[in-house]
Design a protein around this motif. Structure first.
Motif, PDB file in Angstrom:
ATOM      1  N   ALA A 145      -0.689   6.239  -2.130  1.00  0.00           N
ATOM      2  CA  ALA A 145      -1.670   7.326  -2.206  1.00  0.00           C
ATOM      3  C   ALA A 145      -2.445   7.253  -3.512  1.00  0.00           C
ATOM      4  CB  ALA A 145      -0.966   8.680  -2.074  1.00  0.00           C
ATOM      5  N   THR A 188      -4.840   4.146  -3.461  1.00  0.00           N
ATOM      6  CA  THR A 188      -5.922   4.279  -2.481  1.00  0.00           C
ATOM      7  C   THR A 188      -6.956   5.286  -2.935  1.00  0.00           C
ATOM      8  OG1 THR A 188      -4.296   3.840  -0.752  1.00  0.00           O
ATOM      9  CG2 THR A 188      -6.419   4.642  -0.034  1.00  0.00           C
ATOM     10  N   ALA A 205      -3.070  -1.422  -2.316  1.00  0.00           N
ATOM     11  CA  ALA A 205      -2.502  -0.321  -1.532  1.00  0.00           C
ATOM     12  C   ALA A 205      -2.100  -0.791  -0.148  1.00  0.00           C
ATOM     13  CB  ALA A 205      -3.514   0.820  -1.421  1.00  0.00           C
ATOM     14  N   SER A 250      -2.966   8.223   2.974  1.00  0.00           N
ATOM     15  CA  SER A 250      -3.771   7.118   2.450  1.00  0.00           C
ATOM     16  C   SER A 250      -5.002   6.791   3.292  1.00  0.00           C
ATOM     17  CB  SER A 250      -2.904   5.866   2.252  1.00  0.00           C
ATOM     18  OG  SER A 250      -2.201   5.541   3.422  1.00  0.00           O
TER      19      SER A 250
END
Length: 616
Positions: free
Chosen positions: A533, A536, A110, A514
């Motif tokens: 998003a 994470t 991420a 995030s």
């Protein structure tokens, strides 16, 4: 050699499975013989290899792990020529390890995805006034940068020349672009959808808002090391106890077979397999019902959630602007609509799309002399009439008279969080459209179900204005709502609630979410959200379906109960077997093996019940 064994331990599991299957087939066809024994011995050695390595590595750091107990049990079973037990013990332990590891997904990528969204170069103004492409690392504070249509803003700064419309979804999560003129603040990582800007750099690199989002994600993920699993904590005391018990029995009785039998029956096979089976069955149910749960630790924390923080756009709302209200000030309604649609069809602005979706069957006219006024709207000639489309600023530019009643309508719509689009025909206001992101249908019932599941606080955090947030809070009967929030402010709320002892879940769908997703005890992302998003987060609700949220929490609670049941069953069986073999005459290896394998079947069947879980 040790690294290679651990690296390919899942391949070894496959080989051991095949060897056991062959042993069973040969046994059924020709009876128990040398071939079956050879197959079982090979399966025991190959299956035990990674367990031996893990036990050895633990001993090097002075840790007596459950791997050591299983290793001694496998070797002991081989020593007394109980090859079936040695092979089964090795297989079960490897299978449990595989199932558990399969459920865990790494989220470190991420951060890399965030980094890739940052521009690597920028157009910097040199002393001669020309703009030259420059590496982003060479940009300094106070440099003047040129941002063209479609480009990412490379720094946090202030507009000193030009105007345009910027999509700030990466920072605020809001889908409606924001008009930027001289003196307006801009943020790195946002996109200039139309116009041209000269930006004076105020914050660069890691100091930008976008850079801090990356930093927050890193810090939050680093601070969230996984809790030690129950089995490991249990093994800290259980393993030495069984070893000492077996040694004591051997020293007292001098019966090596009895001592090894205690090790074999004391090996908690049902405990090893019970928790992973509950996890996998629960994960399978979640996947079937549009819920992705990322690991067993996530399930544990999700089952204890008492506070949920919601991002607004794309989570509680659809994330797409729609015409929510229309007010006509003319008798010729169809004409006003057709003129509006005729002009908006030439625009790619999200508000234009909302209008075209609303009036998709309206008649369209040819337009002449179209003029775009950046940040305000546009004008054109339609059927010989002068038409103006835009916001309140364009009315001032063309000196359009606004009656007091219309001013009141505009004020009301703005207070309710609408974006205003005004249609003026020949200097007279004919139509006002209030455009707004819509709350998802059925949310009230879903939020009530959350309350029944023990979620007492339901709070919305949004980058949108406070008026819009208040409207959502009132409509959905939420606990609280905060607007005009940047990513670091959302994270601060998460930290504050955690410091107050609350178990916090955050649900969102944007890049800006995030940091909060990573920091919260449980981060939840909508399946329609950004890759960052989703990666994470700990939980993903697929297909934009908010109805999956109560199912996710209810399922987590059921999985946790099921795991506790399996642990109790496993420990109770081990306790009965050990007490029986020590204090009774009727318990022997054969009976113990039957009970041992039956307990494994019981915990598997108990775990499999989760496949059919449905929330009441």
């Amino acid at each position: 050699m040790q690294k290679a064994i651990l690296k390919y331990k899942h391949h070894l599991l496959l080989i051991v499975t095949i060897l056991l299957a062959l042993a069973i087939i040969v046994h059924l066809v020709s009876g128990y013989g040398a071939i079956v024994e050879i197959l079982l011995v090979i399966a025991s050695i190959l299956g035990g290899a990674p367990i031996f390595v893990q036990a050895f590595q633990a001993l090097k750091v002075r840790v007596v792990s459950i791997d050591l107990l299983v290793s001694i049990a496998i070797v002991g079973a081989l020593f007394i020529k109980n090859f079936e037990e040695s092979a089964v013990v090795a297989f079960l332990f490897l299978l449990g390890s595989y199932l558990e590891q399969r459920t865990l997904n790494k989220t470190r990528s991420a951060i890399q995805n965030l980094v890739e969204l940052s521009p690597e170069t920028a157009l910097r103004q040199e002393l001669n006034g020309e703009f030259v492409e420059t590496d982003i690392d060479e940009i300094d504070v106070s440099d003047t940068l040129l941002v063209k249509t479609g480009a990412s803003v490379p720094v946090d700064g202030v507009v000193i020349y030009g105007s345009g419309t910027i999509n700030e979804a990466s920072i605020t999560g809001e889908s409606v672009p924001v008009t930027k003129e001289i003196g307006a603040k801009v943020f790195a990582g946002t996109i200039l959808e139309d116009g041209m800007l000269h930006v004076e750099a105020e914050r660069i690199g890691e100091e930008t808002t976008f850079g801090k989002i990356i930093e927050l994600v890193e810090e939050a993920q680093d601070s969230k090391s996984e809790a030690e699993r129950f089995i490991d904590r249990f093994a800290k005391y259980y393993t030495p106890f069984i070893l000492l018990l077996a040694i004591a029995i051997w020293m007292i009785t001098r019966n090596i077979e009895l001592a090894v039998t205690i090790l074999v029956l004391g090996c908690p096979g049902a405990l090893v397999i019970g928790v992973p089976v509950s996890n996998v069955a629960g994960l399978g149910n979640g996947a079937k019902n549009g819920v992705l749960l990322k690991g067993s630790e996530v399930i544990h924390r999700l089952s204890h959630i008492d506070t949920i923080l919601f991002d607004k756009t794309g989570t509680l709302t659809y994330g797409t602007p729609r015409v929510n209200e229309e007010i006509f000030y003319t008798k010729h309604r169809e004409k006003a609509i057709s003129y509006l649609v005729s002009m908006e069809k030439s625009s790619n602005h999200p508000l234009a799309k909302a209008i075209l979706d609303q009036y998709n069957t309206a008649k369209k006219h040819d337009i002449d002399d179209l003029t775009v006024v950046k940040g305000e709207g546009m004008t054109a000639t339609v059927d010989g009439q002068h038409v103006i489309i835009g916001n309140c600023q364009i009315l001032e530019r063309y000196n359009i008279a606004v009656p007091e009643t219309i001013k009141l309508d505009i004020a009301r719509l703005e207070n309710e969080g609408h974006t205003i689009v005004i249609t003026v025909i020949d200097e007279q206001i004919a139509l006002i459209n209030g455009i707004q992101d819509q709350v998802r249908e059925g949310l009230e019932k879903d939020l009530e179900r959350l309350n029944k599941l023990g979620v007492k606080k339901r709070i919305v955090l949004s980058g949108d204005n406070q008026g819009t947030v208040d409207r959502v809070v009132k409509k959905l009967n939420l606990t609280e709502g905060y607007g005009n929030m940047l990513p670091d402010e959302k994270s601060a709320v998460v930290r504050q609630l955690q410091d107050n002892g609350e178990t916090v879940a955050f649900i969102g769908d944007g890049i800006n979410d995030s940091p909060s997703l990573a920091l919260a005890d449980i981060g939840m992302a909508m399946g329609s959200g950004t890759d960052v998003a989703i990666e994470t987060s700990n939980v993903v609700l697929m297909n934009e379906d908010f109805h999956h949220l109560p199912h996710a929490i209810g399922l987590a609670k059921s999985i946790r109960r099921n795991m506790i049941q399996n642990i109790v069953i496993a420990l109770a069986v081990v306790l009965v077997l050990l007490l029986s073999i020590i204090f009774s005459d009727w318990m022997n290896m054969a009976i113990g093996m039957f009970v041992h394998e039956a307990s494994i079947l019981v915990v598997i069947l108990n775990g499999m019940r989760l496949l059919n879980y449905k929330q009441k």
